[in-house]
Each structure stands twice: as C-alpha cells, then as structure tokens.
Enzyme design. Structure first.
Site, PDB file in Angstrom:
ATOM      1  N   THR A  95      -5.485  -6.505   2.966  1.00  0.00           N
ATOM      2  CA  THR A  95      -4.729  -5.764   1.949  1.00  0.00           C
ATOM      3  C   THR A  95      -3.250  -5.646   2.284  1.00  0.00           C
ATOM      4  OG1 THR A  95      -6.655  -4.494   1.308  1.00  0.00           O
ATOM      5  CG2 THR A  95      -4.539  -3.508   0.814  1.00  0.00           C
ATOM      6  N   ASP A 119      -8.656 -12.636   2.984  1.00  0.00           N
ATOM      7  CA  ASP A 119      -9.351 -11.360   2.940  1.00  0.00           C
ATOM      8  C   ASP A 119     -10.305 -11.374   4.143  1.00  0.00           C
ATOM      9  OD1 ASP A 119     -10.386  -9.269   0.448  1.00  0.00           O
ATOM     10  OD2 ASP A 119     -11.709  -9.577   2.173  1.00  0.00           O
ATOM     11  N   SER A 127     -13.137 -10.444   4.588  1.00  0.00           N
ATOM     12  CA  SER A 127     -14.533 -10.794   4.286  1.00  0.00           C
ATOM     13  C   SER A 127     -14.790 -12.266   4.588  1.00  0.00           C
ATOM     14  CB  SER A 127     -14.836 -10.573   2.803  1.00  0.00           C
ATOM     15  OG  SER A 127     -14.323  -9.352   2.365  1.00  0.00           O
ATOM     16  N   THR A 129      -9.115  -4.523   6.435  1.00  0.00           N
ATOM     17  CA  THR A 129      -9.872  -3.408   7.014  1.00  0.00           C
ATOM     18  C   THR A 129     -11.385  -3.640   6.962  1.00  0.00           C
ATOM     19  OG1 THR A 129      -9.918  -2.224   4.896  1.00  0.00           O
ATOM     20  CG2 THR A 129      -8.096  -1.718   6.399  1.00  0.00           C
ATOM     21  N   ASP A 130     -11.841  -4.476   6.015  1.00  0.00           N
ATOM     22  CA  ASP A 130     -13.291  -4.576   5.812  1.00  0.00           C
ATOM     23  C   ASP A 130     -14.046  -5.019   7.061  1.00  0.00           C
ATOM     24  OD1 ASP A 130     -12.956  -3.725   3.228  1.00  0.00           O
ATOM     25  OD2 ASP A 130     -13.124  -5.717   2.322  1.00  0.00           O
ATOM     26  N   GLN A 139     -28.912   2.442  12.647  1.00  0.00           N
ATOM     27  CA  GLN A 139     -28.013   2.372  11.484  1.00  0.00           C
ATOM     28  C   GLN A 139     -27.282   3.692  11.273  1.00  0.00           C
ATOM     29  OE1 GLN A 139     -30.538   2.724   7.595  1.00  0.00           O
ATOM     30  NE2 GLN A 139     -31.703   1.452   8.981  1.00  0.00           N
TER      31      GLN A 139
HETATM   32  N1  ASP Z   1     -10.728  -6.670   1.357  1.00  0.00           N
HETATM   33  C1  ASP Z   1      -9.659  -6.313   2.246  1.00  0.00           C
HETATM   34  C2  ASP Z   1      -9.866  -7.044   3.555  1.00  0.00           C
HETATM   35  O1  ASP Z   1     -10.650  -6.666   4.357  1.00  0.00           O
HETATM   36  C3  ASP Z   1      -9.636  -4.834   2.453  1.00  0.00           C
HETATM   37  C4  ASP Z   1      -8.498  -4.300   3.281  1.00  0.00           C
HETATM   38  O2  ASP Z   1      -7.769  -5.014   3.974  1.00  0.00           O
HETATM   39  O3  ASP Z   1      -8.304  -3.072   3.264  1.00  0.00           O
HETATM   40  O4  ASP Z   1      -9.249  -8.053   3.765  1.00  0.00           O
END
Ligand code: ASP
Length: 366
Positions: free
Chosen positions: A15, A65, A67, A97-98, A297
C-alpha cells in the site's frame, strides 16, 4: 555520506507505494521520486538531533502487493541485505502489510547472526494520500534503524517497534495494525523514540555473526542452494474447524506429493478432533515423512500438548512437534526455512523437528 549513519531502504511494493482504484504499486523509480521530493526526506537525507542520516531507496524488479510474495522473494530480500551488509548501518524493508509478518519472520531465520537492524514497515494508506501514515512509518523506521543497536529483524508500525518473528497483523482498518501478543514491544515512538533493550536479542557471537566475511560467504552459498531447493517442496498451513474431514488431509497429500510440512493451526492450547479418520489421515502424512507442527490458531498464549487428551493424541499418534508460543506466521516461515536447510544438507526430518523445538532467534519462549 561519511560521518552520517547510512541506511538502505528496499521498496518491495504494498500500500505504501500504491495508487489508483483498485490500488496497485507504482514503479520503484516513481516511488523514490515521490519520497525524495518530501521535505522531511530531502533527497535522501534526514536531519535529526542524534545526527544526520543518509539513506538510499532501491526496489525489487517488480514491486507487488504482498499477497503475491513467495518464499523465493524472502530469499531475494535476505540476499539484498547480505550484499549490502558492510556498506550500511541498517536496513529498512518497505512491504505490504498483508504478509509482512511472514516475510519478517522468514528474514529472521534466513539472516541468523544479524548484527545490524533490519526494520520492516509499510502503511495502511498510500504515500500519496492526504492522511497517509506512510511518512511517519518510513521516517521512524529509518530512525530506529540508524539510532539504536538492534541486532535483529524488527517491524515498525504506527508507534510500535516489534520483533518481526513475533508480529501479527491484527487490524486491516486501523493505523495501529500490528501487535506481538506473546512478546513485549521492543520500542515505541511518541515524542521521543524509546526502546526496551532488555528484551532485544543479544548481539551474535563471532562464530555466527554476519560481521564475519566467512559467515556471509557461507550464507550466500546457502541462499543460492535454497533458491534451487524451494520449488522442490511445499509446506502448508491447515486451519482446523469443527467438522474438518479426513478426506481434506488425504487430498492435500495426494495433490501435493512434495508436501514436507504441515502447520496445524489447532484449537486452543493445541487440540484437534479425536475422530479416528482425521487422526489416521494425519498419521499417514507423518508416516510419509511430513513434519507436523501443532500451532494454535489462537492469537495469544501457547500450545501445551499434554494439557488435553485431544492435544496429547497429536503427540502420541501423529508425532506432531509442539509449536509452543510461535505465531502461525513464524511457524510457517520457520518450517519452510528449516525444511530447505535439511534438503540442502541432507539432514532429514529429525533435524527439522529438532529445529522447530529450538529457539533460533527469539521467535518463541520455551
Ligand atoms: N494488500 C496490501 C499489501 O499487502 C496491503 C497493505 O500493504 O497494507 O501489499
């Protein structure tokens, strides 16, 4: 740049560097241009009372990203640090952040022997957006990396400096997105930056320290072997839920003949259903050499496999190893790294299991 602290920043995407709708990361060139144009970053120089900090921004070939990041990218980030190790006083990794907690955990295992700070950060709103947290996060991460002797991989976000392999993303809306539920915070940023150095990892001894040229050379060889090995095996996380069927575990084994490890995200203090079909399916996996780690978990607390019969059966019948108070993220990263090492040196399953139960870089408390 002599006399100043020198920090290297790697932009991997996330992000912090996104724009558009839906959001997607901009190129490295554009991201650097935007950062350098901000008054507080003055073309790569930060003025602060402890002394000026010079920093450079580099980027991965294709900022994404998070992900889309994979274990091979963890090795690429670790190699980037290693290649610049002697030229800088610390490193900042800008990351989505993910999956930041997985990458920060993986880096801690890949860079054992680290004697300089590696600080992961990112933001919840893009740098270009008016209310963004990006400037504060980047600025403060660089200042932590430059001004404190921290020999470990950390994650700075909002106002907290956390151990990377203890961190968890807990909020997708708040600026305060990360916590380390099972370990004290290493530092915090208010008007002053403060640290609790009593909970830092000790600086590495000479025999393992990455300060030693020999150790860095060996690690580079390990990384290139790991790059070859990683596509050859898989490790998965399996979250238990009420009613989980034996067929799911069997299907995973059938579909993935290269499966080497399962992070079993069990219930509570490490419990799993006692249904014989499910346990038998896990036992079959174990018999085929798959390492099974019992990792809860639940966000906070620890696995105690002997507390309930439903947990103890995993030890007795499935030979699962205990994940203690590891986060699920750190467990997966640790299992992937240890499996890779075992494949490289041919040490096999026992070495992986022993490694899981050993504290390698502050990732768990026994
Ligand atoms: N989808 C973003 C990522 O992980 C979320 C973020 O950076 O906050 O790349």
């Amino acid at each position: 740049m002599s006399g100043k602290m020198k920090i290297a920043v790697l932009y991997t995407g996330g992000t912090i560097g996104c724009e558009g709708s839906p959001l997607a990361p901009v190129s490295g060139e554009l991201f650097r241009k935007r950062v350098y144009a901000l008054p507080c970053f003055r073309n790569g120089c930060i003025r602060c009372s402890e002394g000026d900090i010079a920093f450079c921004i580099e980027w991965t070939t294709n900022p994404v990203d998070s992900s889309d990041l994979m274990p091979l990218d963890w090795v690429a980030i670790a190699s980037w640090v290693l290649e610049r190790y002697t030229c800088y006083d610390g490193f900042v990794i800008l990351h989505g952040t993910d999956t930041m907690s997985w990458s920060a955990s993986a880096l801690s295992f890949l860079l054992q022997g680290l004697s300089k700070p590696v600080v992961f950060t990112g933001s919840q709103l893009p740098l270009a957006s008016g209310r963004s947290d990006a400037v504060q996060n980047l600025l403060t991460a660089i200042m932590f990396a430059a001004n404190f002797r921290i020999s470990e991989v950390t994650l700075f976000f909002d106002h907290l400096l956390l151990r990377g392999n203890r961190s968890v993303k807990v909020d997708s809306r708040s600026f305060n997105a990360f916590l380390s539920p099972n370990y004290p915070v290493l530092g915090s940023a208010g008007i002053d930056l403060t640290v609790n150095s009593t909970v830092f990892l000790n600086p590495p001894g000479g025999s393992v320290s990455l300060d030693e040229q020999r150790n860095r050379a060996l690690r580079k060889i390990e990384f290139s072997e790991l790059r070859q090995a990683l596509p050859e095996y898989s490790v998965i996380a399996l979250t238990l839920f009420p009613g989980i069927q034996a067929g799911i575990v069997d299907a995973l084994l059938t579909l993935s003949p290269s499966l080497k490890g399962i992070v079993l995200k069990s219930f509570g203090s490490g419990n799993a259903p006692a249904s014989s079909g499910f346990i038998d399916a896990l036992a079959r996996a174990s018999d085929k050499g798959v390492v099974i780690v019992d990792a809860t978990q639940v966000l906070s607390g620890r696995v105690q496999m002997k507390r309930y019969e439903t947990g103890y059966q995993l030890q007795r019948k499935v030979h699962a190893v205990c994940g203690h108070d590891l986060t699920a993220e750190a467990t997966l990263a640790k299992l992937i790294c240890l499996t890779g090492r075992a494949m490289i040196d041919g040490s096999g399953r026992e070495a992986v299991e022993r490694g899981i139960e050993t504290v390698l870089c502050g990732e768990m408390t026994l």
